[in-house]
Design an enzyme around this catalytic site. Structure first.
Site, PDB file in Angstrom:
ATOM      1  N   HIS A  47      68.650  47.349  69.527  1.00 53.97           N
ATOM      2  CA  HIS A  47      67.987  47.294  70.769  1.00 53.97           C
ATOM      3  C   HIS A  47      67.194  48.344  71.239  1.00 53.97           C
ATOM      4  O   HIS A  47      67.442  48.874  72.527  1.00 53.97           O
ATOM      5  CB  HIS A  47      69.268  46.888  71.672  1.00 53.97           C
ATOM      6  CG  HIS A  47      70.071  45.764  71.627  1.00 53.97           C
ATOM      7  ND1 HIS A  47      71.182  46.046  70.731  1.00 53.97           N
ATOM      8  CD2 HIS A  47      69.932  44.571  71.760  1.00 53.97           C
ATOM      9  CE1 HIS A  47      71.823  44.638  70.554  1.00 53.97           C
ATOM     10  NE2 HIS A  47      70.812  43.941  71.188  1.00 53.97           N
ATOM     11  N   PRO A  98      27.098  55.025  41.615  1.00 58.09           N
ATOM     12  CA  PRO A  98      27.933  55.841  41.056  1.00 58.09           C
ATOM     13  C   PRO A  98      28.514  55.239  39.680  1.00 58.09           C
ATOM     14  O   PRO A  98      28.524  55.950  38.567  1.00 58.09           O
ATOM     15  CB  PRO A  98      29.361  55.732  42.066  1.00 58.09           C
ATOM     16  CG  PRO A  98      29.047  54.829  43.086  1.00 58.09           C
ATOM     17  CD  PRO A  98      27.715  54.516  43.200  1.00 58.09           C
ATOM     18  N   THR A 128      36.604  47.462  40.282  1.00 52.90           N
ATOM     19  CA  THR A 128      35.369  46.956  39.775  1.00 52.90           C
ATOM     20  C   THR A 128      34.951  47.159  38.412  1.00 52.90           C
ATOM     21  O   THR A 128      35.102  46.566  37.221  1.00 52.90           O
ATOM     22  CB  THR A 128      34.221  46.648  40.522  1.00 52.90           C
ATOM     23  OG1 THR A 128      34.718  46.243  41.746  1.00 52.90           O
ATOM     24  CG2 THR A 128      33.239  45.520  40.185  1.00 52.90           C
ATOM     25  N   SER A 129      34.741  48.625  38.323  1.00 48.13           N
ATOM     26  CA  SER A 129      34.128  49.142  36.942  1.00 48.13           C
ATOM     27  C   SER A 129      35.122  49.208  36.081  1.00 48.13           C
ATOM     28  O   SER A 129      34.665  49.259  35.066  1.00 48.13           O
ATOM     29  CB  SER A 129      33.836  50.559  37.643  1.00 48.13           C
ATOM     30  OG  SER A 129      34.908  51.423  37.912  1.00 48.13           O
ATOM     31  N   GLY A 148      29.964  40.623  35.184  1.00 48.56           N
ATOM     32  CA  GLY A 148      29.875  41.071  36.583  1.00 48.56           C
ATOM     33  C   GLY A 148      28.607  40.350  37.203  1.00 48.56           C
ATOM     34  O   GLY A 148      28.837  40.250  38.441  1.00 48.56           O
ATOM     35  N   ASP A 192      36.673  55.668  45.245  1.00 51.47           N
ATOM     36  CA  ASP A 192      37.916  55.771  43.928  1.00 51.47           C
ATOM     37  C   ASP A 192      37.267  55.832  42.850  1.00 51.47           C
ATOM     38  O   ASP A 192      37.924  55.523  41.970  1.00 51.47           O
ATOM     39  CB  ASP A 192      38.644  54.649  44.311  1.00 51.47           C
ATOM     40  CG  ASP A 192      38.041  53.288  44.267  1.00 51.47           C
ATOM     41  OD1 ASP A 192      37.018  53.332  44.149  1.00 51.47           O
ATOM     42  OD2 ASP A 192      38.755  52.315  44.192  1.00 51.47           O
TER      43      ASP A 192
HETATM   44  P1  ADP Z   1      35.343  49.475  43.109  1.00 48.09           P
HETATM   45  O1  ADP Z   1      33.971  48.821  43.547  1.00 48.09           O
HETATM   46  O2  ADP Z   1      36.365  48.478  43.036  1.00 48.09           O
HETATM   47  O3  ADP Z   1      35.725  50.490  44.136  1.00 48.09           O
HETATM   48  P2  ADP Z   1      34.549  51.614  41.273  1.00 48.09           P
HETATM   49  O4  ADP Z   1      34.314  52.529  42.477  1.00 48.09           O
HETATM   50  O5  ADP Z   1      35.344  52.179  40.231  1.00 48.09           O
HETATM   51  O6  ADP Z   1      35.243  50.245  41.735  1.00 48.09           O
HETATM   52  O7  ADP Z   1      33.139  51.210  40.853  1.00 48.09           O
HETATM   53  C1  ADP Z   1      32.060  50.946  41.640  1.00 48.09           C
HETATM   54  C2  ADP Z   1      30.866  50.464  40.685  1.00 48.09           C
HETATM   55  O8  ADP Z   1      31.076  49.409  39.888  1.00 48.09           O
HETATM   56  C3  ADP Z   1      29.476  50.383  41.362  1.00 48.09           C
HETATM   57  O9  ADP Z   1      29.097  51.815  41.661  1.00 48.09           O
HETATM   58  C4  ADP Z   1      28.804  49.671  40.398  1.00 48.09           C
HETATM   59  O10 ADP Z   1      28.045  50.433  39.560  1.00 48.09           O
HETATM   60  C5  ADP Z   1      29.857  48.864  39.612  1.00 48.09           C
HETATM   61  N1  ADP Z   1      29.734  47.392  39.857  1.00 48.09           N
HETATM   62  C6  ADP Z   1      30.267  46.825  41.103  1.00 48.09           C
HETATM   63  N2  ADP Z   1      30.032  45.562  40.953  1.00 48.09           N
HETATM   64  C7  ADP Z   1      29.503  45.369  40.024  1.00 48.09           C
HETATM   65  C8  ADP Z   1      28.938  44.257  39.084  1.00 48.09           C
HETATM   66  N3  ADP Z   1      29.102  42.911  39.654  1.00 48.09           N
HETATM   67  N4  ADP Z   1      28.244  44.269  38.051  1.00 48.09           N
HETATM   68  C9  ADP Z   1      28.263  45.624  37.296  1.00 48.09           C
HETATM   69  N5  ADP Z   1      28.611  46.616  38.007  1.00 48.09           N
HETATM   70  C10 ADP Z   1      29.089  46.629  39.142  1.00 48.09           C
HETATM   71 MG    MG Z   2      35.176  52.233  44.403  1.00 48.54          MG
END
Ligand code: ADP
Ligand code: MG
Length: 582
Positions: free
Chosen positions: A217, A554, A441-442, A483, A397
């Protein structure tokens, strides 16, 4: 603070109306609270539980078959009035008498007690169980005088199960007290809660400290101690509760029900981090956990805190703890959906058998591992810069992603090679690890690239220079395929495609692998730099596309840096002069 409210004074009532509207199959409004919206069997005792509002799922969330029959709901943190308790009990009662259950607080004791008097005067048999599980609120010798916290869930679940199983009022009362006497809880808070409409919390815990022995509480803890890690908090709570573990003999053999309860703003993931340690410690102590509950059960508005409750089980309590229940905020399956026998194993990466490899391919694999280690060192060296580029329009990152990814790839490749893997298998393992360790993503794209490149290699053969070119091209093609980025989208593809085209052309003309890679890397570097002039159309940074103008992508930049380093590596290798093998 509370973001959504109308008039602060009506908050509890408004919330109850919404709750009833959301669960018409379970509850309906009665004066001062809610009761089941379905009839209960004639002569079944009614379990009527309650207390103030602000504790959801306690208490209204626990109404339904296998649990309670009604819940009078007071204002925030204050007992329902005797007349509210009375009305709800009257509505819920169906000839079997009433078991009133509430946490042991002075206001509740008075109001529920007064309602009981009135019901008895009218000839209704009423019994009372006061939950008193909180070990911080009094000595073990006077357990029934302690206050009630998350043990409410345990006691009411068990009493409700006993009633559903046919217990009469005497029996329900006995079982409820038995559950209370076998339940112990202990909690900590990191910050107090704020009443709806108020701008400040009821109490604050000094920075770097936590308050142990919280109430529900908004009572602050009984003392403050330095803030601990999740594991330390788990140990503190567990050691506290287990101080009162009964002797393991006779009916109690070390089987326990456990409730790890979030008070309001401690997230489920945090609770699980704590619970991981709790589970480990319980097992070390030889205790067997039965149907643990980790989540929000008895909250205190938005209090930051958690509590641990343990019920020391005997056969009867265990049966009731496991019995089916169907309340809006607490469900246990009735039939027990058919489950198979315990699973014997799960897939663990790296534990798949390594295919046999020829000695030549294993030699190439050793070189590939060196190349991966070189990429790892290169990514580590540039980590900060990659991160800074990504921070402009992305999430900052990328340096970490590349560092973690290459580190994972090198480690996995080396581990596979040590187990006798050939070139293909080493790179496939490295690709998986890159994607897994880097995340992002990368990371996924580089992982797929390595996997595709590895697919070109062979565990039965050494890797010739022409195969390396094919593998690099296959890796890049996979990145494009997966991608879906087009040239000009401002991604690593903008560097990777010129790299691929230059590499293929140069190697066709010179058959010099290292020189071709170096030259292609220079083209990639230039193309990466040129991405500064375009805005991002892919990935995270597309959201802030305009912001990225003036900064190279990047992922394109890091690609060119790594490929340049690969060129140097190939040039420095003893076999560089030979077009035959890597
Ligand atoms: P996140 O975007 O998940 O934070 P990172 O920062 O490690 O991953 O990577 C970013 C990089 O990923 C971007 O600078 C770009 O070069 C690459 N990227 C993002 N989307 C795509 C895609 N669809 N095809 C190719 N490269 C991509
Ligand atoms: Mg990133």
């Amino acid at each position: 603070m509370t973001y959504l409210l109308n008039n602060p004074a009506d908050f509890a009532v408004d919330a109850l109306r919404g709750y009833a509207a959301a669960h018409p199959g379970h509850v309906m409004l009665a004066h001062g609270g809610v009761v089941r919206s379905t009839d209960t069997p004639v002569n079944q005792p009614a379990l009527v539980i309650g207390g103030g509002s602000g504790h959801y799922p306690a208490f209204a969330g626990w109404i339904g078959p296998g649990m309670a029959h009604g819940a009078p709901c007071g204002n925030i943190f204050s007992s329902p009035s005797a007349s509210q308790v009375y009305s709800v009990a009257r509505s819920a009662e169906n000839g079997g008498g009433v078991l009133l259950g509430f946490g042991n607080y002075a206001g509740d004791v008075l109001h529920f007690g007064q309602a009981a008097e009135k019901l008895r005067a009218e000839g209704v048999d009423v019994r009372i169980v006061r939950v008193s599980d909180d070990i911080a609120s009094g000595p073990a010798e006077a357990h029934r005088d302690r206050r009630g916290i998350a043990g409410d869930l345990i006691v009411f679940k068990i009493a409700g199960a006993a009633i559903a199983a046919g217990a009469d009022l005497d029996e329900a009362e006995r079982v409820a007290w038995k559950a209370n006497d076998a339940t112990r809880s202990f909690g900590v808070a990191f910050e107090g809660c704020t009443l709806p409409g108020a701008d400040d919390a009821l109490f604050h815990v000094p920075d770097g400290e936590m308050a142990i022995g919280l109430g529900i509480h908004g009572e602050p803890g009984i003392r403050e101690v330095p803030m601990g890690t999740a594991a330390e908090v788990a140990d503190l709570l567990l050691d506290g509760v287990l101080e009162e573990e009964p002797e393991r003999s006779g009916q109690y053999s070390g089987r326990v029900a456990v409730v790890l309860n979030g008070l309001g703003t401690v997230k489920y993931e945090e609770l699980f981090v704590v619970y991981a340690r709790v589970a480990e410690r319980l097992s070390e102590k030889g205790l067997t956990v039965v149907a643990p509950e980790v989540g929000e059960h008895v909250t205190s508005l938005n209090m930051a805190g958690l509590s641990l409750s343990i019920l020391f089980l005997d056969d009867e309590l265990e049966e009731y703890w496991l019995a089916p229940a169907d309340a809006p905020a607490f469900r246990r399956s009735s039939a027990g959906l058919p489950a198979g026998p315990p699973r014997t194993g799960v897939h663990t990466p790296g534990e798949d058998p390594i295919p046999e490899a020829a000695a030549e391919s294993r030699n190439s694999a050793a070189r590939i591992v060196q190349a991966l280690e070189m990429l790892r060192d290169t990514a580590a060296e540039h980590e900060e810069h990659f991160g800074r580029l990504d921070a402009v329009a992305g999430d900052g990152d990328h340096g970490q992603g590349m560092a973690y990814g290459t580190r994972g790839a090198a480690a996995a490749g080396s581990e596979a090679a040590a187990k006798g893997a050939g070139a293909r298998t080493v790179l496939l393992h490295a690709g998986d690890a890159w994607a897994e360790e880097a995340g992002g993503t990368s990371g996924a794209l580089w992982g797929a690239g390595l996997t595709a490149a590895g697919g070109v290699f062979d565990d039965a053969r050494s890797v010739g220079a022409a195969v390396v070119v094919d593998a690099l091209a296959a890796g890049i093609n996979a990145v494009v395929r997966l991608g879906g980025a087009q040239p000009g989208d401002k991604t690593m593809v903008d560097a990777a495609l010129p790299f691929r085209d230059s590499l293929v052309a140069e190697f066709a003309a010179t058959a010099d692998l290292a020189g071709s890679v170096k030259k292609a890397a220079a083209a990639a570097r230039e193309a990466a730099a040129a991405t500064a002039d375009i805005t991002s159309r892919r990935g995270r940074s597309r959201i802030l596309g305009e912001k990225s103008l003036g900064t190279p992508d990047p992922g394109a930049h890091s690609f060119s840096v790594l490929m340049d380093a690969l060129g140097d590596f190939l040039a420095s290798s003893p076999e560089a002069s030979s077009p035959e093998t890597l």
